[in-house]
Motif scaffolding. Structure first.
Motif, PDB file in Angstrom:
ATOM      1  N   SER A 132     100.519  -7.955  89.978  1.00  0.00           N
ATOM      2  CA  SER A 132      99.931  -8.651  91.160  1.00  0.00           C
ATOM      3  C   SER A 132      98.817  -9.261  90.946  1.00  0.00           C
ATOM      4  CB  SER A 132      99.223  -7.385  91.890  1.00  0.00           C
ATOM      5  OG  SER A 132     100.040  -6.676  92.492  1.00  0.00           O
ATOM      6  N   ASN A 133      97.749  -9.084  89.593  1.00  0.00           N
ATOM      7  CA  ASN A 133      96.707  -9.986  89.263  1.00  0.00           C
ATOM      8  C   ASN A 133      96.709 -10.453  87.883  1.00  0.00           C
ATOM      9  OD1 ASN A 133      96.279  -7.470  88.253  1.00  0.00           O
ATOM     10  ND2 ASN A 133      94.399  -7.084  89.180  1.00  0.00           N
ATOM     11  N   LYS A 134      97.725  -9.920  86.951  1.00  0.00           N
ATOM     12  CA  LYS A 134      97.758 -10.663  85.539  1.00  0.00           C
ATOM     13  C   LYS A 134      99.043 -10.997  85.594  1.00  0.00           C
ATOM     14  CE  LYS A 134      93.937  -8.524  84.358  1.00  0.00           C
ATOM     15  NZ  LYS A 134      92.490  -9.591  83.927  1.00  0.00           N
ATOM     16  N   THR A 135      99.108 -12.026  86.123  1.00  0.00           N
ATOM     17  CA  THR A 135     100.646 -12.636  86.268  1.00  0.00           C
ATOM     18  C   THR A 135     101.157 -13.431  84.911  1.00  0.00           C
ATOM     19  OG1 THR A 135      99.847 -14.538  87.374  1.00  0.00           O
ATOM     20  CG2 THR A 135     100.771 -12.887  88.551  1.00  0.00           C
ATOM     21  N   SER A 166     101.094  -4.985  98.975  1.00  0.00           N
ATOM     22  CA  SER A 166     101.932  -6.224  98.311  1.00  0.00           C
ATOM     23  C   SER A 166     103.064  -6.408  99.461  1.00  0.00           C
ATOM     24  CB  SER A 166     102.571  -5.282  97.185  1.00  0.00           C
ATOM     25  OG  SER A 166     103.285  -4.311  97.573  1.00  0.00           O
ATOM     26  N   ILE A 223      96.379  -0.695  90.783  1.00  0.00           N
ATOM     27  CA  ILE A 223      96.863  -1.893  91.021  1.00  0.00           C
ATOM     28  C   ILE A 223      97.928  -2.428  90.366  1.00  0.00           C
ATOM     29  CG2 ILE A 223      96.298  -4.326  91.186  1.00  0.00           C
ATOM     30  CD1 ILE A 223      93.163  -3.322  91.778  1.00  0.00           C
TER      31      ILE A 223
END
Length: 406
Positions: free
Chosen positions: A363-366, A226, A359
């Motif tokens: 980062s991916n479940k915004t 990140s 994770i």
């Protein structure tokens, strides 16, 4: 409104906290530390970066004039007020030559001291603003890097979840340098939450015989994908004993000179190393869940933080916020006598799945509700808002809380 951060250096502290009694009770003034000799004054100035330092002339180890000279030379944007029992023009000249912004004789009253603190602070702000305008720089050279400590006295409250996701979110929001320090020295989980495998940690760092500078510290930092840097907790619980409060202050002082934001994860108790982190922090995020034991522990924590003069830089975060627990946020605020600054909704599946995968969910479940809440907390930290005074002055405070629990 920014509070005037005041450090007091006086032998009177040993007896009665003399100047402190003059300064308490003012909304625009925050006492961030008290020391009893010149050497301590220099060290705490470096660590805490006050706006104003009040210095007694007759300090031990290093007298007030020498202390003033060194603070002024090393930190020209920090104002000093030299105080003496002697109404002597020669001592007044010495104070001015040393760099003191004001010189008071001990016959002064409370109003004179308060006015002096405010005057030298505002004069210094004007000088800095003028220098910035003349240099035509967009970046605020004098902005204090933010040390943000995440704390709570109940295990499982979500400290590491908040610490990890906040650090990642803040580098997304600011594109500035962010370092995450795991101070849960016995059982820290930051590395697990980020899926990194440290070969060395803060325990090995503090055993280095070389001078503790940024190059040495960065050789122990791990760069996450990140972009944040991570200083891991000891790999073995028994190695936690190697890390002292003095080590923590030294590490954080060096990091602050090279990073914009230092996020600190902590254990669920008031360890000496945690107290050192709280001392040097600019912002403290207290996190709690909505159950009676958590409320009880939080009440004790807030009371202790008030005793330590940290309450004014503290913000309360409610985790797993829901109406299903039989306790409302209004009940929490009434019991604690402390406003809630922000909240994290309950989303156990997403949080656990993210931790297991290593994770961060931001980062991916915004688009998830909990990711949005981290984004709001990040904005609050970046804007340096959410303190009790801010919440008291917010006209829509109650309506905002109601929206959280529709």
């Amino acid at each position: 409104m920014e509070k005037i951060r005041v450090l007091i250096a006086s032998d009177y502290i040993k007896e009665e906290g003399y100047y402190k009694t003059f300064l308490l009770g003012y909304d625009d003034i925050q006492i961030i530390g008290e020391v009893i000799n010149g050497e301590q004054a220099l060290k705490r100035t470096e660590q805490l970066l006050p706006h104003v330092v009040i210095i007694d002339l007759n300090l031990s180890v290093m007298d007030g004039v020498e202390t003033t000279e060194k603070i002024t030379a090393n930190y020209p944007n920090i104002a000093t007020i030299l105080i003496s029992a002697r109404n002597d023009i020669e001592y007044s000249k010495k104070a001015i030559h040393a760099g003191a912004k004001d010189y008071l004789v001990k016959s002064f009253n409370q109003e004179e001291l308060i006015n002096s603190v405010r005057r030298v602070y505002h004069n210094e702000k004007k000088k800095i603003a003028t220098l910035q305008a003349n240099s035509n720089k967009k970046e605020n050279k004098y902005k204090v890097p933010q040390i943000v400590t995440i704390f709570g006295t109940k295990g499982g409250a979500g400290k590491t979840t908040l610490s990890v996701n906040l650090a990642v979110q803040m580098i997304k929001d600011t594109n500035k340098k962010v370092v995450l320090v795991d101070l849960d020295l016995q059982f820290g989980d930051v590395s697990v939450f980020l899926n990194i495998l440290p070969k060395k940690s803060i325990a090995e760092l503090v055993q280095e015989r070389n001078q503790l500078d940024i190059d040495l510290i960065e050789s122990y930092l791990i760069t996450h994908m990140s972009g944040i840097k991570v200083l891991p907790a000891p790999i073995r619980p028994e190695d936690s004993e190697l890390v002292t409060p003095e080590n923590i202050l030294e590490i954080l002082t060096v990091l602050r000179e090279h990073y914009d934001y230092i996020i600190i994860d902590t254990p669920p108790f008031f360890h000496e190393t945690t107290l050192s982190a709280l001392d040097i922090s600019n912002q403290i995020l207290l996190i709690m869940s909505m159950d009676l034991p958590a409320v009880k522990n939080m009440k004790l924590s807030i009371d202790l933080l008030e005793t330590l003069h940290h309450k004014e830089k503290t913000k309360l975060i409610l985790n797993r916020a829901s109406e299903d627990f039989g306790i409302t946020p209004f009940d929490v605020e009434k019991t604690l006598e402390f406003y809630i600054a922000n909240h994290m909704p309950s989303d156990g599946k997403l949080v656990v799945r993210a931790a297991n995968r290593g994770i961060p969910f931001v980062s991916n479940k915004t688009n998830s509700k909990i990711s949005k809440s981290i984004e709001e907390i990040s904005k609050m930290v970046i804007k340096d808002k959410g303190y009790q005074k801010d919440l008291e002055e917010s006209s829509g405070k109650r309506s905002i809380l109601k929206k959280l629990f529709r």
